[in-house]
Design a protein around this motif. Structure first.
Motif, PDB file in Angstrom:
ATOM      1  N   ASN A  77      -5.199  -5.787   7.334  1.00  0.00           N
ATOM      2  CA  ASN A  77      -4.091  -6.296   6.530  1.00  0.00           C
ATOM      3  C   ASN A  77      -2.755  -5.912   7.163  1.00  0.00           C
ATOM      4  O   ASN A  77      -2.155  -4.913   6.794  1.00  0.00           O
ATOM      5  CB  ASN A  77      -4.220  -5.697   5.115  1.00  0.00           C
ATOM      6  CG  ASN A  77      -3.126  -6.165   4.193  1.00  0.00           C
ATOM      7  OD1 ASN A  77      -2.733  -7.331   4.209  1.00  0.00           O
ATOM      8  ND2 ASN A  77      -2.599  -5.239   3.396  1.00  0.00           N
ATOM      9  N   LEU A  79       0.980  -5.242   8.047  1.00  0.00           N
ATOM     10  CA  LEU A  79       2.150  -5.034   7.187  1.00  0.00           C
ATOM     11  C   LEU A  79       3.407  -5.409   7.953  1.00  0.00           C
ATOM     12  O   LEU A  79       3.491  -5.194   9.160  1.00  0.00           O
ATOM     13  CB  LEU A  79       2.273  -3.564   6.781  1.00  0.00           C
ATOM     14  CG  LEU A  79       1.076  -2.865   6.158  1.00  0.00           C
ATOM     15  CD1 LEU A  79       1.423  -1.403   5.866  1.00  0.00           C
ATOM     16  CD2 LEU A  79       0.647  -3.573   4.879  1.00  0.00           C
ATOM     17  N   LEU A  89       7.784   2.350  -1.336  1.00  0.00           N
ATOM     18  CA  LEU A  89       6.454   2.969  -1.226  1.00  0.00           C
ATOM     19  C   LEU A  89       6.529   4.419  -1.718  1.00  0.00           C
ATOM     20  O   LEU A  89       7.616   5.004  -1.773  1.00  0.00           O
ATOM     21  CB  LEU A  89       5.979   2.943   0.233  1.00  0.00           C
ATOM     22  CG  LEU A  89       5.737   1.561   0.832  1.00  0.00           C
ATOM     23  CD1 LEU A  89       5.397   1.691   2.326  1.00  0.00           C
ATOM     24  CD2 LEU A  89       4.597   0.849   0.098  1.00  0.00           C
ATOM     25  N   GLU A 118      -0.549   6.773   3.833  1.00  0.00           N
ATOM     26  CA  GLU A 118      -0.171   5.746   2.853  1.00  0.00           C
ATOM     27  C   GLU A 118      -0.141   4.368   3.533  1.00  0.00           C
ATOM     28  O   GLU A 118      -0.703   3.392   3.033  1.00  0.00           O
ATOM     29  CB  GLU A 118       1.211   6.088   2.285  1.00  0.00           C
ATOM     30  CG  GLU A 118       1.769   5.088   1.308  1.00  0.00           C
ATOM     31  CD  GLU A 118       1.040   5.125  -0.023  1.00  0.00           C
ATOM     32  OE1 GLU A 118       0.707   6.227  -0.491  1.00  0.00           O
ATOM     33  OE2 GLU A 118       0.786   4.038  -0.577  1.00  0.00           O
ATOM     34  N   LEU A 119       0.495   4.308   4.697  1.00  0.00           N
ATOM     35  CA  LEU A 119       0.603   3.030   5.423  1.00  0.00           C
ATOM     36  C   LEU A 119      -0.762   2.573   5.930  1.00  0.00           C
ATOM     37  O   LEU A 119      -1.110   1.394   5.821  1.00  0.00           O
ATOM     38  CB  LEU A 119       1.586   3.180   6.589  1.00  0.00           C
ATOM     39  CG  LEU A 119       3.035   3.411   6.178  1.00  0.00           C
ATOM     40  CD1 LEU A 119       3.872   3.819   7.388  1.00  0.00           C
ATOM     41  CD2 LEU A 119       3.619   2.154   5.530  1.00  0.00           C
ATOM     42  N   ARG A 122      -2.961   1.040   3.336  1.00  0.00           N
ATOM     43  CA  ARG A 122      -2.618  -0.347   2.999  1.00  0.00           C
ATOM     44  C   ARG A 122      -3.038  -1.320   4.102  1.00  0.00           C
ATOM     45  O   ARG A 122      -3.474  -2.438   3.825  1.00  0.00           O
ATOM     46  CB  ARG A 122      -1.118  -0.472   2.754  1.00  0.00           C
ATOM     47  CG  ARG A 122      -0.712   0.170   1.446  1.00  0.00           C
ATOM     48  CD  ARG A 122       0.768   0.447   1.348  1.00  0.00           C
ATOM     49  NE  ARG A 122       1.006   1.273   0.181  1.00  0.00           N
ATOM     50  CZ  ARG A 122       1.370   0.796  -1.022  1.00  0.00           C
ATOM     51  NH1 ARG A 122       1.582  -0.487  -1.173  1.00  0.00           N
ATOM     52  NH2 ARG A 122       1.530   1.612  -2.051  1.00  0.00           N
ATOM     53  N   ALA A 123      -2.871  -0.892   5.359  1.00  0.00           N
ATOM     54  CA  ALA A 123      -3.154  -1.805   6.484  1.00  0.00           C
ATOM     55  C   ALA A 123      -4.654  -1.861   6.813  1.00  0.00           C
ATOM     56  O   ALA A 123      -5.126  -2.857   7.340  1.00  0.00           O
ATOM     57  CB  ALA A 123      -2.373  -1.386   7.718  1.00  0.00           C
ATOM     58  N   ARG A 124      -5.377  -0.794   6.529  1.00  0.00           N
ATOM     59  CA  ARG A 124      -6.831  -0.711   6.750  1.00  0.00           C
ATOM     60  C   ARG A 124      -7.244  -0.974   8.210  1.00  0.00           C
ATOM     61  O   ARG A 124      -7.573  -2.107   8.592  1.00  0.00           O
ATOM     62  CB  ARG A 124      -7.585  -1.672   5.815  1.00  0.00           C
ATOM     63  CG  ARG A 124      -7.352  -1.356   4.338  1.00  0.00           C
ATOM     64  CD  ARG A 124      -8.381  -2.010   3.444  1.00  0.00           C
ATOM     65  NE  ARG A 124      -8.510  -3.438   3.648  1.00  0.00           N
ATOM     66  CZ  ARG A 124      -7.716  -4.364   3.102  1.00  0.00           C
ATOM     67  NH1 ARG A 124      -6.729  -4.008   2.295  1.00  0.00           N
ATOM     68  NH2 ARG A 124      -7.921  -5.635   3.352  1.00  0.00           N
TER      69      ARG A 124
END
Ligand SMILES: Nc1nc2c(c(=O)[nH]1)N[C@H]1C(S)=C(S)[C@@H](COP(=O)(O)O)O[C@H]1N2
Ligand SMILES: [Mo]
Length: 221
Positions: A77, A79, A89, A118-119, A122-124
């Motif tokens: 994903n 970003l 965030l 955290e980043l 979200r990006a996986r």
């Protein structure tokens, strides 16, 4: 992108050459290692109270309009964050020491920013994404392994000791990887690229060590 140069191109080349020569000559090496549990100052470092400025002599002005933070490459994903999205965030406070390959260290810097985890959450990262390349607005690049970036003390920081990080130190947002020499912490970060294979960055291709652990005195290599 290099339109904000503050020192002439020729002088900049000289500075880069001098640091490259130091790397070739193994300057500043003590030839010892240390255990971070046993002593706070890594081998060959000296404690300073201030925060020196070190860069390529280009200090880009990254206005909120110009700001973009991409996290892409080998991720499920990708970003692409504007500054307001980044600031929305979850924010974390941390305290850490800094160690620069040019021998200065300073203690107890207070930071605020978004954690690398955290980043990444979200990006996986895709399976096999083992390396990270940071790209900055001044054209600088530097590389770390994903496990070095995916650590609890790694942040994208915007505040230092209660003040916004100044332009000369890489504001509005820079990387902070406190367990590695500071050249791994890209100022004015623009893009975080995840990759299956490693790719040495600006200083890593000019004689600096790929791993950069101050406790192992990995200055050059
Ligand atoms: N974008 C960018 N990041 C950079 C650099 C640079 O030239 N450009 N220099 C690196 C080096 S060699 C060091 S020692 C630290 C210095 O950070 P400081 O100037 O905030 O002390 O930034 C690192 N990050
Ligand atoms: Mo540096």
């Amino acid at each position: 992108m290099n339109d904000d140069a503050t020192i002439p191109e020729g002088a900049r080349e000289k500075l880069i050459e001098r640091k490259q020569d130091w790397a070739r000559d193994g300057r500043l090496l003590t030839g010892t290692t240390a255990d971070p549990q046993a002593q706070r100052l890594p081998p060959g470092q000296r404690l300073v109270k201030d925060w020196p400025v070190l860069d390529l002599g280009i200090q880009p002005e990254v206005t909120p309009q110009k700001f973009r933070l991409d996290l892409d490459g080998a991720v499920e994903n990708p970003l692409s964050l504007r500054l307001d999205e980044f600031m929305a965030l979850p924010q974390v406070d941390s305290v850490s020491d800094m160690h620069c390959v040019t021998q200065w260290s300073n203690y107890d810097n207070r930071w605020r920013g978004v954690s690398a985890r955290e980043l990444l959450g979200r990006a996986r990262p895709k399976p096999g994404a083992n390396h990270v390349i940071f790209h900055a607005h001044d054209g600088y690049t530097t590389n770390v392994r994903l496990d070095q970036f995916d650590a609890p003390d790694v942040f994208l920081v915007h505040t230092w000791n209660g003040e916004p990080i100044s332009r000369v130190h890489g504001g509005p947002v820079r990387v902070l990887i406190p367990r590695l020499y500071l050249w791994k912490s890209a100022k004015w970060v623009r893009r975080i690229e995840l990759r299956a294979s490693d790719r040495p960055g600006f200083w890593e291709t000019r004689g600096y060590h790929n791993n950069a652990d101050p406790w192992l005195e990995e200055r050059y290599g």
